[in-house]
Design a protein around this motif. Structure first.
Motif, PDB file in Angstrom:
ATOM      1  N   ARG A  83      12.741 -17.504 -34.653  1.00 35.51           N
ATOM      2  CA  ARG A  83      13.147 -16.127 -34.382  1.00 35.51           C
ATOM      3  C   ARG A  83      12.709 -15.250 -35.559  1.00 35.51           C
ATOM      4  O   ARG A  83      11.920 -15.662 -36.401  1.00 35.51           O
ATOM      5  CB  ARG A  83      14.659 -16.050 -34.203  1.00 35.51           C
ATOM      6  N   ALA A  84      13.265 -14.063 -35.609  1.00 36.42           N
ATOM      7  CA  ALA A  84      12.827 -13.095 -36.625  1.00 36.42           C
ATOM      8  C   ALA A  84      13.063 -13.591 -38.042  1.00 36.42           C
ATOM      9  O   ALA A  84      12.299 -13.281 -38.956  1.00 36.42           O
ATOM     10  CB  ALA A  84      13.547 -11.766 -36.407  1.00 36.42           C
ATOM     11  N   ASP A  85      14.126 -14.339 -38.223  1.00 29.71           N
ATOM     12  CA  ASP A  85      14.393 -14.869 -39.561  1.00 29.71           C
ATOM     13  C   ASP A  85      15.138 -16.201 -39.424  1.00 29.71           C
ATOM     14  O   ASP A  85      15.494 -16.626 -38.314  1.00 29.71           O
ATOM     15  CB  ASP A  85      15.201 -13.866 -40.405  1.00 29.71           C
ATOM     16  N   ALA A  86      15.374 -16.837 -40.554  1.00 30.17           N
ATOM     17  CA  ALA A  86      15.983 -18.167 -40.535  1.00 30.17           C
ATOM     18  C   ALA A  86      17.384 -18.123 -39.935  1.00 30.17           C
ATOM     19  O   ALA A  86      17.791 -19.044 -39.209  1.00 30.17           O
ATOM     20  CB  ALA A  86      16.023 -18.739 -41.953  1.00 30.17           C
ATOM     21  N   GLU A  87      18.103 -17.081 -40.237  1.00 29.88           N
ATOM     22  CA  GLU A  87      19.476 -16.957 -39.719  1.00 29.88           C
ATOM     23  C   GLU A  87      19.478 -16.917 -38.196  1.00 29.88           C
ATOM     24  O   GLU A  87      20.248 -17.623 -37.544  1.00 29.88           O
ATOM     25  CB  GLU A  87      20.114 -15.676 -40.272  1.00 29.88           C
ATOM     26  N   ALA A  88      18.604 -16.108 -37.627  1.00 35.91           N
ATOM     27  CA  ALA A  88      18.536 -15.995 -36.165  1.00 35.91           C
ATOM     28  C   ALA A  88      18.060 -17.305 -35.545  1.00 35.91           C
ATOM     29  O   ALA A  88      18.551 -17.729 -34.488  1.00 35.91           O
ATOM     30  CB  ALA A  88      17.612 -14.851 -35.774  1.00 35.91           C
ATOM     31  N   THR A  89      17.099 -17.942 -36.204  1.00 33.56           N
ATOM     32  CA  THR A  89      16.604 -19.225 -35.691  1.00 33.56           C
ATOM     33  C   THR A  89      17.719 -20.258 -35.691  1.00 33.56           C
ATOM     34  O   THR A  89      17.922 -20.978 -34.704  1.00 33.56           O
ATOM     35  CB  THR A  89      15.423 -19.725 -36.547  1.00 33.56           C
ATOM     36  N   ALA A  90      18.447 -20.314 -36.792  1.00 31.64           N
ATOM     37  CA  ALA A  90      19.524 -21.299 -36.903  1.00 31.64           C
ATOM     38  C   ALA A  90      20.565 -21.085 -35.809  1.00 31.64           C
ATOM     39  O   ALA A  90      21.017 -22.049 -35.169  1.00 31.64           O
ATOM     40  CB  ALA A  90      20.158 -21.213 -38.290  1.00 31.64           C
ATOM     41  N   THR A  91      20.919 -19.856 -35.580  1.00 33.81           N
ATOM     42  CA  THR A  91      21.914 -19.570 -34.549  1.00 33.81           C
ATOM     43  C   THR A  91      21.426 -20.029 -33.182  1.00 33.81           C
ATOM     44  O   THR A  91      22.157 -20.673 -32.423  1.00 33.81           O
ATOM     45  CB  THR A  91      22.233 -18.062 -34.526  1.00 33.81           C
ATOM     46  N   ALA A  92      20.172 -19.716 -32.876  1.00 34.01           N
ATOM     47  CA  ALA A  92      19.619 -20.096 -31.571  1.00 34.01           C
ATOM     48  C   ALA A  92      19.574 -21.613 -31.414  1.00 34.01           C
ATOM     49  O   ALA A  92      19.966 -22.152 -30.367  1.00 34.01           O
ATOM     50  CB  ALA A  92      18.218 -19.503 -31.413  1.00 34.01           C
ATOM     51  N   VAL A  93      19.114 -22.296 -32.439  1.00 33.67           N
ATOM     52  CA  VAL A  93      18.978 -23.761 -32.359  1.00 33.67           C
ATOM     53  C   VAL A  93      20.348 -24.413 -32.223  1.00 33.67           C
ATOM     54  O   VAL A  93      20.576 -25.261 -31.346  1.00 33.67           O
ATOM     55  CB  VAL A  93      18.250 -24.301 -33.612  1.00 33.67           C
ATOM     56  N   LEU A  94      21.264 -24.007 -33.081  1.00 30.05           N
ATOM     57  CA  LEU A  94      22.568 -24.678 -33.109  1.00 30.05           C
ATOM     58  C   LEU A  94      23.375 -24.380 -31.850  1.00 30.05           C
ATOM     59  O   LEU A  94      24.059 -25.260 -31.319  1.00 30.05           O
ATOM     60  CB  LEU A  94      23.320 -24.273 -34.375  1.00 30.05           C
ATOM     61  N   ASP A  95      23.297 -23.142 -31.361  1.00 29.84           N
ATOM     62  CA  ASP A  95      23.995 -22.820 -30.112  1.00 29.84           C
ATOM     63  C   ASP A  95      23.438 -23.639 -28.956  1.00 29.84           C
ATOM     64  O   ASP A  95      24.192 -24.136 -28.105  1.00 29.84           O
ATOM     65  CB  ASP A  95      23.850 -21.327 -29.795  1.00 29.84           C
ATOM     66  N   ASP A  96      22.119 -23.762 -28.912  1.00 34.73           N
ATOM     67  CA  ASP A  96      21.495 -24.513 -27.824  1.00 34.73           C
ATOM     68  C   ASP A  96      21.913 -25.987 -27.871  1.00 34.73           C
ATOM     69  O   ASP A  96      22.213 -26.590 -26.839  1.00 34.73           O
ATOM     70  CB  ASP A  96      19.969 -24.376 -27.916  1.00 34.73           C
ATOM     71  N   LEU A  97      21.929 -26.541 -29.068  1.00 32.92           N
ATOM     72  CA  LEU A  97      22.353 -27.940 -29.191  1.00 32.92           C
ATOM     73  C   LEU A  97      23.806 -28.113 -28.766  1.00 32.92           C
ATOM     74  O   LEU A  97      24.161 -29.070 -28.073  1.00 32.92           O
ATOM     75  CB  LEU A  97      22.149 -28.426 -30.630  1.00 32.92           C
ATOM     76  N   ASP A  98      24.654 -27.174 -29.186  1.00 36.94           N
ATOM     77  CA  ASP A  98      26.071 -27.263 -28.803  1.00 36.94           C
ATOM     78  C   ASP A  98      26.236 -27.276 -27.286  1.00 36.94           C
ATOM     79  O   ASP A  98      27.101 -27.962 -26.743  1.00 36.94           O
ATOM     80  CB  ASP A  98      26.843 -26.078 -29.393  1.00 36.94           C
ATOM     81  N   SER A  99      25.389 -26.518 -26.599  1.00 39.83           N
ATOM     82  CA  SER A  99      25.555 -26.425 -25.144  1.00 39.83           C
ATOM     83  C   SER A  99      24.879 -27.571 -24.404  1.00 39.83           C
ATOM     84  O   SER A  99      25.257 -27.884 -23.285  1.00 39.83           O
ATOM     85  CB  SER A  99      25.008 -25.084 -24.640  1.00 39.83           C
ATOM     86  N   ARG A 100      23.903 -28.219 -25.007  1.00 43.49           N
ATOM     87  CA  ARG A 100      23.112 -29.208 -24.257  1.00 43.49           C
ATOM     88  C   ARG A 100      23.412 -30.660 -24.603  1.00 43.49           C
ATOM     89  O   ARG A 100      23.213 -31.545 -23.780  1.00 43.49           O
ATOM     90  CB  ARG A 100      21.613 -28.961 -24.476  1.00 43.49           C
ATOM     91  N   VAL A 101      23.815 -30.915 -25.815  1.00 42.88           N
ATOM     92  CA  VAL A 101      24.020 -32.310 -26.220  1.00 42.88           C
ATOM     93  C   VAL A 101      25.338 -32.812 -25.641  1.00 42.88           C
ATOM     94  O   VAL A 101      26.382 -32.185 -25.824  1.00 42.88           O
ATOM     95  CB  VAL A 101      24.012 -32.451 -27.759  1.00 42.88           C
ATOM     96  N   THR A 102      25.266 -33.941 -24.952  1.00 39.97           N
ATOM     97  CA  THR A 102      26.445 -34.480 -24.295  1.00 39.97           C
ATOM     98  C   THR A 102      27.022 -35.643 -25.086  1.00 39.97           C
ATOM     99  O   THR A 102      26.425 -36.106 -26.071  1.00 39.97           O
ATOM    100  CB  THR A 102      26.078 -34.992 -22.885  1.00 39.97           C
ATOM    101  N   GLY A 103      28.138 -36.134 -24.605  1.00 43.50           N
ATOM    102  CA  GLY A 103      28.776 -37.286 -25.232  1.00 43.50           C
ATOM    103  C   GLY A 103      27.983 -38.572 -25.062  1.00 43.50           C
ATOM    104  O   GLY A 103      28.334 -39.596 -25.643  1.00 43.50           O
ATOM    105  N   GLU A 104      26.911 -38.535 -24.238  1.00 43.09           N
ATOM    106  CA  GLU A 104      26.035 -39.696 -24.069  1.00 43.09           C
ATOM    107  C   GLU A 104      25.095 -39.875 -25.246  1.00 43.09           C
ATOM    108  O   GLU A 104      24.399 -40.889 -25.345  1.00 43.09           O
ATOM    109  CB  GLU A 104      25.191 -39.533 -22.799  1.00 43.09           C
ATOM    110  N   ALA A 105      25.056 -38.887 -26.105  1.00 43.29           N
ATOM    111  CA  ALA A 105      24.060 -38.890 -27.180  1.00 43.29           C
ATOM    112  C   ALA A 105      24.289 -40.047 -28.148  1.00 43.29           C
ATOM    113  O   ALA A 105      25.417 -40.306 -28.575  1.00 43.29           O
ATOM    114  CB  ALA A 105      24.113 -37.566 -27.939  1.00 43.29           C
TER     115      ALA A 105
END
Lengths: 262, 312
Positions: free
Chosen positions: A11-33
């Protein structure tokens, strides 16, 4: 058991990238991981970025630690630049266990051109899901480090990497090739950016199990160490032959690999 | 360098196989512009130590030097080309054998050889292995030869590349079940080491008994030439064929960039055995050959197959 591989555009900066990555992982990674793998320069561009600011670094690590604990999974955090005591920069990747503790840490120098250097340590960690090797950056593309880890028993290589070569189609194919040549599974998370062509993939010796290509997202792939153990078991009827490259080695012939090349 | 890669078809009569090899050389070299003709492993046909091939003993193995090699030397001299005899089963005249690759020069002299260093299958019992790995200096620069299963040690291609080989010849044989991964593995080795790889394989089927079990070994050709960026020529999988390919020394690419980042002192693990290697496979094979029982696998194979391989 499932492996999740993260591949996200900057994203535009590291902060925005981190937010996007971490939010996506929180929503997609399941307990099967069983493993979550993030790429090299996961929040930065790799173009000579300064060290990740301390507060941002701590926040990212806190969230990845929470992900590990909440899903009961190992997390390879990807890497980001941190400042050394002497003022130089190093890329740092950590493997977090399901309790959130760091069970392996790989540091590599940031070279003058902004790219990641190589190192001397190639950790292999015993987990309930098999023995895993942790690799960061160009060590994966050298023949020797993945080989050393597999000889030490690694059944799965977790790679915080980048598809950043000049021959990216060949580099992409090599993720599978390295799995074949070492009879190992490879969970490769690749950066997505101007110079880095994604390529996150899960490869078994026989082929790719899942590939992200150049799309942003989180890739899921099944994982069972038993398959690798089976392939590595000698079959003197030769119905299976992939064990051969580990068992038939003649170490006395390889000494030049450890000698300095003029 | 203009290379002809000959994909041979194994035939029951090894004399016919020899004639076919001569004919392939004459056909492809007719224009006078072939620098090197590359053959697969066992170009005369299956070695006698493959399952069910006992009758070939003394026929597809040969002393070196000897009449078989003489014939190829004459042909090389006549056609002014190099011939890489992918491999011959070399009869050492003392009850043992070697899997030997020979490079014959334009003058008809043997200018290089490579002996398989990593015996596969029954070779573990009846063959002597190479005691070193090295490159050959030729008019095309330094080249390497990795005889078939030697390729499956990443250490081998790496060592040849570090020793300056920019083109590595791999005379081998593609097992049908391994074909897709074989192509990609060859391509990968070319990329990681920044070398050309010239791979020659035979096609055909070998049938025989291993212990009390009938086996069929299917060789799927797929001879190819790979450069660091990818495969530039590839043969089919089921019939004899000759590829003619112009290859230049690869310009420095990703592989050499990473090689500059090597830390050799950190790679000592490579000088130790695989941590899981806790069996003497040669002894097990020897026992199975002398007892008449087929060798086994300590764990059941999930899906028994009628196909057996002799080499990766």
């Amino acid at each position: 058991m499932t492996i999740f591989l993260a591949q996200h555009a900057r994203r535009a900066d590291a902060e925005a990238t981190a937010t996007a990555v971490l939010d996506d992982l929180d929503s997609r990674v399941t307990g099967e991981a069983s493993f979550v793998v993030l790429p090299e320069n996961v929040f930065t561009t790799g173009d000579g970025d300064p060290a990740l600011p301390r507060r941002l670094r701590e926040r990212c690590l806190d969230r990845l630690t929470a992900l590990a604990r909440n899903r009961g999974t190992y997390v390879l955090t990807g890497s980001w630049p941190e400042e050394r005591p002497d003022g130089g920069l190093m890329q740092v990747a950590r493997l977090l266990d399901p309790a959130g503790s760091v069970c392996a840490r790989v540091e590599r120098p940031v070279l003058p051109d902004g790219t990641t250097g190589t190192g001397d340590d190639f950790p292999v960690v015993e987990t309930p899901f098999g023995h895993v090797g942790v690799l960061l950056g160009p060590d994966f593309w050298l023949v020797e480090p993945p080989r050393a880890q597999c000889l030490a028993g690694a059944e799965l290589l977790l790679v915080a990497g980048s598809l950043d070569g000049t021959q990216q189609a060949a580099q992409r194919a090599a993720v599978w090739g390295i799995a074949t040549l070492n009879t190992v599974a490879v969970a490769f998370a690749g950066s997505l950016g101007e110079r880095c062509g994604g390529g996150s993939a899960m490869a078994m010796p026989e082929g790719f199990v899942a590939e992200a290509g150049t799309e942003e997202g989180v890739v899921e792939a099944p994982w069972d160490a038993a398959r690798i153990r089976h392939l590595r078991e000698p079959d003197l009827r030769f119905q299976q032959t992939l064990w051969f490259g580990l068992w038939a080695r003649r170490t006395e012939l390889y000494t030049d690999l450890t000698a300095q090349v003029s | 360098m203009r290379v002809a890669v000959v994909q041979t078809q194994w035939v029951d009569d090894h004399e016919e196989g020899l004639r076919n090899a001569y004919q392939a050389i004459e056909d492809v070299c007719g224009g006078g512009d072939i620098d090197l003709v590359c053959f697969p492993e066992f170009l005369l046909g299956p070695p006698w130590y493959m399952p069910g091939q006992d009758g070939l003993k003394g026929r597809t193995d040969t002393p070196i030097p000897g009449p078989v090699v003489d014939g190829f030397q004459s042909l090389a001299r006549e056609l002014r080309t190099h011939i890489l005899l992918g491999s011959l089963v070399e009869d050492l005249q003392d009850g043992m054998y070697r899997n030997t690759s020979l490079l014959i020069g334009r003058q008809g002299a043997i200018v290089g050889r490579a002996v398989k260093a990593h015996a596969f299958g029954n070779e573990m019992v009846v063959c002597r292995q190479a005691d070193s790995l090295g490159v050959l200096t030729t008019e095309f620069g330094r080249i390497g030869i990795a005889v078939c299963s030697d390729f499956w040690m990443p250490e081998v291609i790496r060592l040849l590349a570090l020793a300056g080989a920019r083109t590595i010849f791999v005379p081998g044989g593609t097992l049908g079940q391994n074909q897709p991964l074989m192509v990609n593995a060859l391509r990968t080795a070319a990329y990681l080491n920044d070398v050309n790889i010239v791979y020659a394989s035979s096609v055909g089927v070998v049938r025989g008994k291993r212990g009390d079990r009938l086996v069929e070994i299917h060789f799927a050709g797929t001879s190819l030439v790979a450069r660091p960026a990818g495969v530039i020529a590839q043969a089919g999988s089921d019939k004899p064929e000759t590829l003619v390919v112009d290859i230049d020394e690869p310009a420095p690419g990703d592989g050499r960039r990473w090689q500059q980042l090597r830390r050799p002192a950190a790679y000592r693990t490579l000088l130790t055995p695989y941590v899981g290697a806790d069996r003497d496979l040669a002894a097990e094979l020897r026992d199975s050959l002398t007892s008449g029982d087929g060798p086994d696998r300590s764990r059941p194979v999930p899906a028994p197959s009628a196909h057996e391989g002799t080499r990766p």
